[in-house]
Design a protein around this motif. Structure first.
Motif, PDB file in Angstrom:
ATOM      1  N   PHE A 191       0.838  -1.198   0.000  1.00  0.00           N
ATOM      2  CA  PHE A 191       0.000   0.000   0.000  1.00  0.00           C
ATOM      3  C   PHE A 191       0.876   1.251   0.000  1.00  0.00           C
ATOM      4  CE2 PHE A 191      -1.749   3.450   2.543  1.00  0.00           C
ATOM      5  CZ  PHE A 191      -2.932   3.747   1.866  1.00  0.00           C
ATOM      6  N   MET A 192       1.858   1.282   0.902  1.00  0.00           N
ATOM      7  CA  MET A 192       2.720   2.455   1.006  1.00  0.00           C
ATOM      8  C   MET A 192       3.514   2.671  -0.277  1.00  0.00           C
ATOM      9  SD  MET A 192       3.895   2.175   4.969  1.00  0.00           S
ATOM     10  CE  MET A 192       4.541   3.828   5.144  1.00  0.00           C
ATOM     11  N   LEU A 193       4.061   1.609  -0.833  1.00  0.00           N
ATOM     12  CA  LEU A 193       4.824   1.719  -2.078  1.00  0.00           C
ATOM     13  C   LEU A 193       3.952   2.294  -3.183  1.00  0.00           C
ATOM     14  CD1 LEU A 193       7.618   0.879  -3.443  1.00  0.00           C
ATOM     15  CD2 LEU A 193       6.328  -1.092  -4.305  1.00  0.00           C
ATOM     16  N   GLU A 194       2.756   1.746  -3.337  1.00  0.00           N
ATOM     17  CA  GLU A 194       1.850   2.216  -4.408  1.00  0.00           C
ATOM     18  C   GLU A 194       1.477   3.676  -4.203  1.00  0.00           C
ATOM     19  OE1 GLU A 194       0.996   0.627  -7.145  1.00  0.00           O
ATOM     20  OE2 GLU A 194       1.984  -1.249  -6.563  1.00  0.00           O
ATOM     21  N   LYS A 195       1.151   4.065  -2.992  1.00  0.00           N
ATOM     22  CA  LYS A 195       0.719   5.451  -2.737  1.00  0.00           C
ATOM     23  C   LYS A 195       1.872   6.440  -2.805  1.00  0.00           C
ATOM     24  CE  LYS A 195      -3.542   4.365  -2.170  1.00  0.00           C
ATOM     25  NZ  LYS A 195      -4.485   4.670  -3.230  1.00  0.00           N
ATOM     26  N   ILE A 196       3.015   6.076  -2.268  1.00  0.00           N
ATOM     27  CA  ILE A 196       4.167   6.985  -2.275  1.00  0.00           C
ATOM     28  C   ILE A 196       4.645   7.248  -3.704  1.00  0.00           C
ATOM     29  CG2 ILE A 196       6.613   7.201  -1.629  1.00  0.00           C
ATOM     30  CD1 ILE A 196       5.798   5.661   0.987  1.00  0.00           C
ATOM     31  N   PHE A 197       4.661   6.201  -4.522  1.00  0.00           N
ATOM     32  CA  PHE A 197       5.206   6.335  -5.880  1.00  0.00           C
ATOM     33  C   PHE A 197       4.123   6.395  -6.950  1.00  0.00           C
ATOM     34  CE2 PHE A 197       8.592   4.524  -3.278  1.00  0.00           C
ATOM     35  CZ  PHE A 197       9.587   5.460  -3.509  1.00  0.00           C
TER      36      PHE A 197
END
Length: 164
Positions: free
Chosen positions: A154-160
């Motif tokens: 989730f964090m990877l998708e949202k951050i990038f």
């Protein structure tokens, strides 16, 4: 001993090096959030947070001994440096052994043997991908090969995300 006490020790250790200090603080923040999101038990969360704060402790010695901060040298030099600091701060041996193991393997991705290890690697990648201005192709490759936790993905998708 609190995480805050350890953070202060690491800030003193990296005194005058804001890049290294900011790096471990970001890895710590991501690791804490991912660990909580994945519902780690208290002991595993503590080990994870301790490892995240100290994961790059081997860099100073690696640069001095090998003129390199490569992951291989960090893994060689980091555990002994961390053990000295954690012993001085009164950490118990069992937790310290796992923390040192994680430090000694945080750039090795083919034998991840626990959620603390998985999350540490994901948190470090989240920070490194941003710090290195990684291309979309690299981010996608890391997502597919490395990320396993729902919170980390989730964090990877949202951050990038390419949305603005």
């Amino acid at each position: 001993m609190t995480a805050g006490d350890l953070v202060k020790e690491m800030i003193s250790y990296y005194e005058g090096d804001p890049k290294r200090i900011q790096h471990f603080l970001k890895v710590y923040a991501y690791a804490k959030i991912i660990g909580e999101g994945e519902g780690l038990d208290e002991e595993t969360q503590d080990i994870l947070e301790t490892a995240a704060i100290t994961h790059d402790i081997g860099i100073k010695l690696s640069e001095k001994k090998y003129q390199s901060s490569s992951g291989k040298y960090q893994e060689i030099e980091g555990p002994a440096e961390a053990e000295k600091m954690l012993t001085r701060l009164g950490y118990d041996k069992a937790r310290m052994e796992r923390v040192c193991y994680l430090i000694g393997h945080h750039h090795t991705y083919d034998h991840i043997d626990g959620m603390d290890y998985q999350i540490l690697v994901e948190a470090d990648f989240l920070v490194n991908l941003a710090e290195e201005h990684a291309k979309e192709e690299t981010i996608c490759s890391v997502r597919d090969k490395i990320f396993r936790t729902g919170t980390g993905k989730f964090m990877l998708e949202k951050i990038f995300s390419k949305k603005s």
